[in-house]
Design a protein around this motif. Structure first.
Motif, PDB file in Angstrom:
ATOM      1  N   PHE A  30       5.525   6.848   8.282  1.00  0.00           N
ATOM      2  CA  PHE A  30       6.035   5.590   8.250  1.00  0.00           C
ATOM      3  C   PHE A  30       6.732   5.226   7.341  1.00  0.00           C
ATOM      4  N   GLU A  31       8.213   4.662   7.307  1.00  0.00           N
ATOM      5  CA  GLU A  31       8.945   4.312   5.975  1.00  0.00           C
ATOM      6  C   GLU A  31       9.011   2.911   5.824  1.00  0.00           C
ATOM      7  N   LEU A  80       0.893  -1.290  -0.089  1.00  0.00           N
ATOM      8  CA  LEU A  80      -0.053  -0.118  -0.011  1.00  0.00           C
ATOM      9  C   LEU A  80       0.852   1.247  -0.122  1.00  0.00           C
ATOM     10  N   LEU A  81       1.936   1.391   0.837  1.00  0.00           N
ATOM     11  CA  LEU A  81       2.775   2.457   0.887  1.00  0.00           C
ATOM     12  C   LEU A  81       3.460   2.550  -0.367  1.00  0.00           C
ATOM     13  N   SER A  82       3.741   1.732  -1.106  1.00  0.00           N
ATOM     14  CA  SER A  82       4.485   1.896  -2.500  1.00  0.00           C
ATOM     15  C   SER A  82       3.827   2.525  -3.414  1.00  0.00           C
ATOM     16  N   LYS A  83       2.522   2.718  -3.167  1.00  0.00           N
ATOM     17  CA  LYS A  83       1.568   3.209  -4.279  1.00  0.00           C
ATOM     18  C   LYS A  83       1.753   4.794  -4.058  1.00  0.00           C
ATOM     19  N   PRO A  84       1.534   5.453  -5.344  1.00  0.00           N
ATOM     20  CA  PRO A  84       1.810   6.966  -5.250  1.00  0.00           C
ATOM     21  C   PRO A  84       0.076   7.597  -4.747  1.00  0.00           C
ATOM     22  N   VAL A  85      -0.016   7.555  -3.420  1.00  0.00           N
ATOM     23  CA  VAL A  85      -1.432   7.726  -2.967  1.00  0.00           C
ATOM     24  C   VAL A  85      -1.087   8.571  -1.623  1.00  0.00           C
TER      25      VAL A  85
END
Length: 245
Positions: free
Chosen positions: A239-240, A87-92
């Motif tokens: 969050f990274e 999810l975090l890797s998406k451009p959102v």
């Protein structure tokens, strides 16, 4: 993206065993209502419904437990198993992810507790109760579901022991400590919910009488909900990939 996260999370939650268990627990108030109607304890239906059924069983127990298990699973489970990276890797924007997760947790929680309240309340009040009582609690349960869900989603992002912290808050702080230290009630979502139920249902004092004022409860439950949701969005924005909260 928020709608997509909401839809996927709802499917995830509805497919879990914990949701089926919670749905089963939601039947307990109905069993209590049937026993009440079958017996002749001489107790007024309105008083039983408001104090024991809706406030005692649902607001005090079913609501926080349901919100805790569903809200911590909505985002916390993905953090724990590492799938949050997808999810975090998406451009959102991160807040959209939190919004989708929170709405899913709130929706699933509200469905379970509202269904339990409606069915058990109708049975308990059948033909002789003040239906405004049930309506007031339905409004309060919807609002309380959002407040609890926001808090527990936040917990799932700030600690790996969100479930234990949430249980301590709901069943030690709210259920035990508030009984020995009345001032603590001013920091209890449970008490905010009960106060809103009283205001919305407008029952007689002998039927149901909340401990906190309506204005205070409405303001605080809004503050808690928005602050928890905002902090959850902020925490996820910090969050990274590869980090554990």
């Amino acid at each position: 993206m928020t709608v997509l996260v909401l839809t996927l999370t709802l499917r995830q939650l509805l497919g879990q065993k914990r949701t089926l268990v919670l749905a089963g627990l939601g039947l307990l108030p109905l069993v209590a209502a049937i026993i009440f109607r079958a017996g002749d304890a001489g107790e007024e239906a309105a008083e039983f419904t408001a104090q024991f059924l809706l406030n005692g069983l649902i607001v005090n127990a079913l609501l926080p437990l349901t919100a805790l298990l569903l809200a911590t699973a909505a985002l916390g489970s993905e953090v724990e198993d590492g799938t949050i990276v997808y999810l975090l890797s998406k451009p959102v924007e991160r807040w959209r992810i939190v919004a989708g997760k929170l709405l899913a947790a709130w929706g699933a929680t509200a469905v379970i507790v509202l269904a339990s309240a409606v069915v058990s309340g109708v049975v308990a009040l059948a033909g002789e109760g003040d239906w405004r009582i049930l309506g007031g609690f339905l409004v309060a349960l919807a609002v309380g579901s959002m407040a609890y869900s926001s808090l527990f989603v936040l917990l799932s992002l700030v600690t790996s022991r969100a479930l234990f912290v949430g249980l301590a808050y709901a069943f030690i702080w709210e259920a035990v400590i508030t009984n020995f230290a009345p001032g603590v009630q001013r920091f209890s979502i449970r008490e905010f919910t009960a106060s809103i139920a009283e205001a919305a249902g407008d029952p007689s004092p002998w039927v149901f009488d909340a401990d906190l004022g309506t204005t205070y409860s409405v303001i605080l439950i809004i503050v808690v909900t928005t602050a928890a949701a905002g902090l959850a969005a902020w925490r996820l924005s910090r969050f990274e990939l590869g980090e554990a909260p």
